[in-house]
Design a protein around this motif. Structure first.
Motif, PDB file in Angstrom:
ATOM      1  N   ASP A 166       0.872  -1.175   0.000  1.00  0.00           N
ATOM      2  CA  ASP A 166       0.000   0.000   0.000  1.00  0.00           C
ATOM      3  C   ASP A 166       0.912   1.230   0.000  1.00  0.00           C
ATOM      4  OD1 ASP A 166      -2.036  -1.847   0.395  1.00  0.00           O
ATOM      5  OD2 ASP A 166      -2.574  -1.166   2.382  1.00  0.00           O
ATOM      6  N   PHE A 225       0.265  -0.452  -4.829  1.00  0.00           N
ATOM      7  CA  PHE A 225      -0.154  -1.659  -5.551  1.00  0.00           C
ATOM      8  C   PHE A 225      -1.310  -2.394  -4.882  1.00  0.00           C
ATOM      9  CE2 PHE A 225       0.747  -6.222  -6.812  1.00  0.00           C
ATOM     10  CZ  PHE A 225       0.342  -6.089  -8.129  1.00  0.00           C
ATOM     11  N   THR A 226      -1.346  -2.424  -3.555  1.00  0.00           N
ATOM     12  CA  THR A 226      -2.396  -3.154  -2.854  1.00  0.00           C
ATOM     13  C   THR A 226      -3.293  -2.192  -2.089  1.00  0.00           C
ATOM     14  OG1 THR A 226      -0.884  -3.523  -0.998  1.00  0.00           O
ATOM     15  CG2 THR A 226      -1.075  -5.296  -2.622  1.00  0.00           C
ATOM     16  N   ASP A 227      -4.365  -2.727  -1.555  1.00  0.00           N
ATOM     17  CA  ASP A 227      -5.355  -1.919  -0.835  1.00  0.00           C
ATOM     18  C   ASP A 227      -5.711  -2.610   0.482  1.00  0.00           C
ATOM     19  OD1 ASP A 227      -5.953  -0.002  -3.101  1.00  0.00           O
ATOM     20  OD2 ASP A 227      -6.400  -1.926  -4.052  1.00  0.00           O
ATOM     21  N   ARG A 285      -4.694  -7.739  -0.352  1.00  0.00           N
ATOM     22  CA  ARG A 285      -6.010  -7.241  -0.748  1.00  0.00           C
ATOM     23  C   ARG A 285      -5.820  -6.242  -1.890  1.00  0.00           C
ATOM     24  NH1 ARG A 285      -9.265  -2.719   0.370  1.00  0.00           N
ATOM     25  NH2 ARG A 285     -11.491  -3.159   0.300  1.00  0.00           N
ATOM     26  N   TRP A 286      -6.587  -6.445  -2.962  1.00  0.00           N
ATOM     27  CA  TRP A 286      -6.580  -5.534  -4.095  1.00  0.00           C
ATOM     28  C   TRP A 286      -7.992  -5.072  -4.387  1.00  0.00           C
ATOM     29  CZ3 TRP A 286      -3.755 -10.097  -4.144  1.00  0.00           C
ATOM     30  CH2 TRP A 286      -2.372  -9.966  -4.293  1.00  0.00           C
ATOM     31  N   LYS A 287      -8.110  -3.839  -4.829  1.00  0.00           N
ATOM     32  CA  LYS A 287      -9.406  -3.332  -5.286  1.00  0.00           C
ATOM     33  C   LYS A 287      -9.225  -2.405  -6.491  1.00  0.00           C
ATOM     34  CE  LYS A 287     -13.841  -1.838  -3.683  1.00  0.00           C
ATOM     35  NZ  LYS A 287     -14.695  -1.534  -2.582  1.00  0.00           N
ATOM     36  N   ARG A 288      -8.230  -1.530  -6.438  1.00  0.00           N
ATOM     37  CA  ARG A 288      -8.049  -0.566  -7.535  1.00  0.00           C
ATOM     38  C   ARG A 288      -7.626  -1.219  -8.840  1.00  0.00           C
ATOM     39  NH1 ARG A 288      -3.825   3.131  -4.809  1.00  0.00           N
ATOM     40  NH2 ARG A 288      -3.413   1.117  -3.856  1.00  0.00           N
ATOM     41  N   GLU A 291     -13.164  -6.639  -4.987  1.00  0.00           N
ATOM     42  CA  GLU A 291     -12.222  -6.931  -3.914  1.00  0.00           C
ATOM     43  C   GLU A 291     -11.657  -8.340  -4.094  1.00  0.00           C
ATOM     44  OE1 GLU A 291     -12.058  -7.542   0.891  1.00  0.00           O
ATOM     45  OE2 GLU A 291     -13.471  -6.069   0.081  1.00  0.00           O
ATOM     46  N   THR A 307      -8.296  -4.204  -9.809  1.00  0.00           N
ATOM     47  CA  THR A 307      -9.211  -5.299 -10.168  1.00  0.00           C
ATOM     48  C   THR A 307     -10.598  -4.768 -10.519  1.00  0.00           C
ATOM     49  OG1 THR A 307      -9.687  -5.630  -7.825  1.00  0.00           O
ATOM     50  CG2 THR A 307      -7.984  -7.026  -8.801  1.00  0.00           C
TER      51      THR A 307
END
Length: 147
Positions: A31, A34-36, A51-54, A60, A56
């Motif tokens: 974060d 790259f990750t959220d 955890r990814w959101k942006r 989530e 993908t």
């Protein structure tokens, strides 16, 4: 089980190894670049939560991992890509500083592929590691978040 050699990705960072190490190995993970909401326990056997959101499309996506080895400023090795029998991928992230206080990062991904139909898993990992290294480089060197 298919016998496939590990995938290897290398990127140069115009920064000393201590800065590059902290970018990749810290309690908040990757974060904000790259990750959220990634979290990691900084110890051998420590748990990792991805955890990814942006990246993908707002969906989530989460995964878990486990640190195998942690050698400061040299190596972070971990399991990730959870599936029914454990983890599908063992990753080594290696850090090498040169005489100009620049750092080379090499990611070696040993992803388990049981059948030809599962090759898409490796393609996805290859795409992800390339994307991750590019986003890390831009964030560290230019202070820009591209996602």
């Amino acid at each position: 089980m298919l016998e496939i050699p590990p995938m290897e990705f290398t990127e140069h960072f115009n920064a000393p190894v201590e800065r590059v190490w902290k970018l990749f190995v810290n309690e908040n993970g990757w974060d904000p670049w790259f990750t959220d909401g990634m979290k990691m326990e900084l110890k051998n056997g420590g748990k990792i939560h991805f955890r990814w959101k942006r990246i993908t499309n707002g969906e989530e996506v989460t995964d878990n991992g486990l640190t195998i080895a942690l050698i400061p400023h040299r190596l972070w090795e971990f399991w990730w890509y959870e599936y029914e029998d454990g983890f599908r991928s063992r990753v080594e992230i290696k850090f090498q500083e040169n005489e100009n206080e620049e750092t080379w990062v090499t990611i070696v991904d040993h992803t388990l592929v049981k059948t030809i139909d599962e090759l898409q898993i490796r393609y996805g990992c290859a795409y992800g590691w390339g994307q991750m290294l590019l986003l890390a480089k831009v964030y560290l060197e230019k202070k820009i978040i591209l996602i």
